[in-house]
Structures are given as structure tokens and as C-alpha cells.
Design a protein around this motif. Structure first.
Motif, PDB file in Angstrom:
ATOM      1  N   GLU A 231      11.429  -6.935  -0.317  1.00  0.00           N
ATOM      2  CA  GLU A 231      10.628  -7.669  -1.299  1.00  0.00           C
ATOM      3  C   GLU A 231       9.656  -6.731  -2.015  1.00  0.00           C
ATOM      4  OE1 GLU A 231       8.961 -10.697   1.181  1.00  0.00           O
ATOM      5  OE2 GLU A 231      10.764 -11.935   1.071  1.00  0.00           O
ATOM      6  N   ALA A 232       9.025  -5.825  -1.271  1.00  0.00           N
ATOM      7  CA  ALA A 232       8.100  -4.867  -1.888  1.00  0.00           C
ATOM      8  C   ALA A 232       8.854  -3.908  -2.805  1.00  0.00           C
ATOM      9  CB  ALA A 232       7.350  -4.086  -0.812  1.00  0.00           C
ATOM     10  N   LEU A 233      10.014  -3.432  -2.366  1.00  0.00           N
ATOM     11  CA  LEU A 233      10.811  -2.522  -3.194  1.00  0.00           C
ATOM     12  C   LEU A 233      11.230  -3.200  -4.498  1.00  0.00           C
ATOM     13  CD1 LEU A 233      12.983  -1.012  -0.332  1.00  0.00           C
ATOM     14  CD2 LEU A 233      11.246   0.226  -1.660  1.00  0.00           C
TER      15      LEU A 233
ATOM     16  N   GLU B 244       0.831  -1.206   0.000  1.00  0.00           N
ATOM     17  CA  GLU B 244       0.000   0.000   0.000  1.00  0.00           C
ATOM     18  C   GLU B 244       0.863   1.253   0.000  1.00  0.00           C
ATOM     19  OE1 GLU B 244      -2.701  -0.178   3.309  1.00  0.00           O
ATOM     20  OE2 GLU B 244      -3.692  -1.981   2.548  1.00  0.00           O
ATOM     21  N   ALA B 245       1.945   1.230   0.780  1.00  0.00           N
ATOM     22  CA  ALA B 245       2.852   2.379   0.817  1.00  0.00           C
ATOM     23  C   ALA B 245       3.489   2.608  -0.549  1.00  0.00           C
ATOM     24  CB  ALA B 245       3.931   2.166   1.875  1.00  0.00           C
ATOM     25  N   MET B 246       3.853   1.540  -1.249  1.00  0.00           N
ATOM     26  CA  MET B 246       4.452   1.682  -2.580  1.00  0.00           C
ATOM     27  C   MET B 246       3.425   2.243  -3.567  1.00  0.00           C
ATOM     28  SD  MET B 246       7.575   0.959  -2.169  1.00  0.00           S
ATOM     29  CE  MET B 246       7.984   1.148  -3.874  1.00  0.00           C
ATOM     30  N   ALA B 247       2.172   1.836  -3.449  1.00  0.00           N
ATOM     31  CA  ALA B 247       1.127   2.388  -4.315  1.00  0.00           C
ATOM     32  C   ALA B 247       0.948   3.883  -4.063  1.00  0.00           C
ATOM     33  CB  ALA B 247      -0.194   1.640  -4.093  1.00  0.00           C
ATOM     34  N   GLN B 248       1.040   4.308  -2.807  1.00  0.00           N
ATOM     35  CA  GLN B 248       0.954   5.736  -2.492  1.00  0.00           C
ATOM     36  C   GLN B 248       2.147   6.494  -3.059  1.00  0.00           C
ATOM     37  OE1 GLN B 248       0.556   5.792   1.765  1.00  0.00           O
ATOM     38  NE2 GLN B 248      -1.633   5.329   1.692  1.00  0.00           N
ATOM     39  N   LEU B 249       3.344   5.889  -2.994  1.00  0.00           N
ATOM     40  CA  LEU B 249       4.528   6.535  -3.565  1.00  0.00           C
ATOM     41  C   LEU B 249       4.381   6.729  -5.069  1.00  0.00           C
ATOM     42  CD1 LEU B 249       7.594   4.856  -1.820  1.00  0.00           C
ATOM     43  CD2 LEU B 249       6.770   7.194  -1.558  1.00  0.00           C
ATOM     44  N   ALA B 250       3.745   5.777  -5.719  1.00  0.00           N
ATOM     45  CA  ALA B 250       3.561   5.876  -7.173  1.00  0.00           C
ATOM     46  C   ALA B 250       2.710   7.086  -7.541  1.00  0.00           C
ATOM     47  CB  ALA B 250       2.925   4.591  -7.714  1.00  0.00           C
ATOM     48  N   ALA B 251       1.870   7.547  -6.616  1.00  0.00           N
ATOM     49  CA  ALA B 251       1.009   8.700  -6.879  1.00  0.00           C
ATOM     50  C   ALA B 251       1.698  10.034  -6.560  1.00  0.00           C
ATOM     51  CB  ALA B 251      -0.274   8.582  -6.059  1.00  0.00           C
ATOM     52  N   GLU B 252       2.863   9.989  -5.905  1.00  0.00           N
ATOM     53  CA  GLU B 252       3.596  11.217  -5.557  1.00  0.00           C
ATOM     54  C   GLU B 252       4.186  11.860  -6.804  1.00  0.00           C
ATOM     55  OE1 GLU B 252       4.357  12.974  -2.761  1.00  0.00           O
ATOM     56  OE2 GLU B 252       3.116  11.697  -1.491  1.00  0.00           O
ATOM     57  N   SER B 253       4.260  13.186  -6.791  1.00  0.00           N
ATOM     58  CA  SER B 253       4.927  13.878  -7.896  1.00  0.00           C
ATOM     59  C   SER B 253       6.433  13.631  -7.806  1.00  0.00           C
ATOM     60  CB  SER B 253       4.613  15.378  -7.856  1.00  0.00           C
ATOM     61  OG  SER B 253       5.064  15.934  -6.646  1.00  0.00           O
ATOM     62  N   GLN B 254       7.115  13.769  -8.919  1.00  0.00           N
ATOM     63  CA  GLN B 254       8.547  13.466  -8.998  1.00  0.00           C
ATOM     64  C   GLN B 254       9.382  14.318  -8.064  1.00  0.00           C
ATOM     65  OE1 GLN B 254       9.915  13.746 -13.058  1.00  0.00           O
ATOM     66  NE2 GLN B 254       9.727  11.547 -13.248  1.00  0.00           N
ATOM     67  N   GLY B 255      10.570  13.754  -7.731  1.00  0.00           N
ATOM     68  CA  GLY B 255      11.552  14.509  -6.982  1.00  0.00           C
ATOM     69  C   GLY B 255      11.508  14.305  -5.480  1.00  0.00           C
ATOM     70  N   TRP B 256      11.280  13.076  -5.016  1.00  0.00           N
ATOM     71  CA  TRP B 256      11.200  12.810  -3.586  1.00  0.00           C
ATOM     72  C   TRP B 256      12.266  11.828  -3.136  1.00  0.00           C
ATOM     73  CZ3 TRP B 256      10.490   7.669  -3.011  1.00  0.00           C
ATOM     74  CH2 TRP B 256       9.774   6.974  -4.000  1.00  0.00           C
ATOM     75  N   LEU B 257      12.542  11.865  -1.833  1.00  0.00           N
ATOM     76  CA  LEU B 257      13.410  10.891  -1.172  1.00  0.00           C
ATOM     77  C   LEU B 257      12.673  10.411   0.065  1.00  0.00           C
ATOM     78  CD1 LEU B 257      16.633   9.902  -1.060  1.00  0.00           C
ATOM     79  CD2 LEU B 257      16.453  11.183   1.053  1.00  0.00           C
TER      80      LEU B 257
END
Length: 193
Positions: free
Chosen positions: A89-91, A57-70
């Protein structure tokens, strides 16, 4: 008759992929993540260090973030979670590029090799390793055969200092390897006839 002008400018996205996840043995503190994000010109994101969280779920939320994050991951990437599996494994499943940061005192301990092997085994695109603090010994790091990118001084460097030069070199190495890592991930696994 005038010829149309052709621009030699190449338009590239500002980042090779949406963002990077910063990993460390035992997890990354938000302060360490913020320092590296500032150096790289990335927006730091918050990630709760919660073993109950679902990494998918966290990875799906990251996919929705705009570019340029750490994202500094506050948990060890290999730690068992409440759901079966671990963050590495998720990464790997999401092909999320990562940086692995180790304090200087851990560079000789074998942890760098162990975590590099864990990330390779789970298919995580490792951009490279960053040494945090301590003296930087580039010859020694080259000998261990791992993808070291450089070191981040313990304190924010002063303008014109050797530490600032090292930090800027680290920034350039990270961006170059991130670009290469993203290009490799975009290549087809099997050549088309």
C-alpha cells in the motif's frame, strides 16, 4: 560565416526514477538484493525487516536518496504491519517502481500471479518479474501472461557463458521496462483539453 554546431546528443538522467524496490514472497535477503544490484549497476540500500517500521517514513527517506539505488525489502510486501496497512500500500501510494523476484521453485505455484495481482490492486508500478536460479523456460513464462523479464542464475556467471548472456539480457530488459514504467507514471491521468 560559420554555423554553430548542433549536438545530436540527448541528455537523459542515468535512471528512469530514483531507484527500485526488490520484492519477494516472504521478503528478500540482503545477499539476493546485492547480486541484482551489482548486475543492474545500482547501489544496494539496507532495509531492516521490522514489522514495527513505518513504511511511509521509510518511503520519505528513500525520496531523499540520490539516484541509482536498489532496496531489497526484507519483509513480505503484503504482510500486515504494526500500523494499519502493508508495504504494498505504501509503495503504491508513493508510485514506487518495483521488481518482483521469485525462486525457480515458486514460478509454477501461483505466487507470481498472486503477488502481481496484489501489486496491481494497490497501484504499485511493477517493472516486471525476475526468476532467481533454476532452469529458465522462456516459452513457459510467456504462456503465463505475466511481465517476466528473465532469470538471474544462482551463481555469478562466468564471462562468455550462457548464464552471463542471460544475466545481461535480464539487465537490458529491466532497464527498458523501468524506462517504460516511469514514462507511463509521468503521463497525466486525464488528458488536458
Amino acid at each position: 560565416m560559420t554555423e554553430p554546431s548542433i549536438s545530436a546528443e540527448i541528455r537523459r538522467p542515468p535512471w528512469p526514477s530514483a531507484g527500485l524496490v526488490l520484492l519477494a514472497p516472504g521478503g528478500v535477503s540482503p545477499g539476493d538484493g546485492a547480486r541484482l544490484a551489482t548486475l543492474l549497476g545500482l547501489r544496494p540500500l539496507a532495509c531492516a525487516a521490522d514489522r514495527q517500521a513505518n513504511p511511509q517514513e521509510a518511503m520519505a527517506q528513500l525520496a531523499a536518496e540520490s539516484q541509482g539505488w536498489l532496496l531489497p525489502l526484507g519483509l513480505d510486501p503484503g504482510a500486515e504491519l504494526a500500523q494499519p496497512g502493508c508495504w504494498s500500500e505504501a509503495l503504491g501510494a508513493w508510485r514506487q517502481p518495483v521488481l518482483l523476484q521469485l525462486p525457480a521453485v515458486q514460478t509454477e505455484s501461483g505466487l507470481a500471479r498472486a503477488y502481481t495481482a496484489l501489486l496491481a490492486a494497490t497501484g504499485v508500478p511493477l517493472v516486471g518479474l525476475v526468476q532467481q536460479g533454476g532452469p529458465w523456460a522462456p516459452e513457459r513464462r510467456r504462456v503465463d501472461g505475466l511481465p517476466w523479464l528473465g532469470w538471474l542464475p544462482a551463481e555469478m556467471p562466468l564471462a562468455g557463458s550462457l548464464e552471463e548472456e542471460a544475466a545481461q539480457a535480464l539487465r537490458l530488459h529491466v532497464l527498458a521496462r523501468w524506462q517504460l514504467s516511469s514514462a507511463r507514471a509521468a503521463e497525466p491521468a486525464h488528458p488536458t483539453p
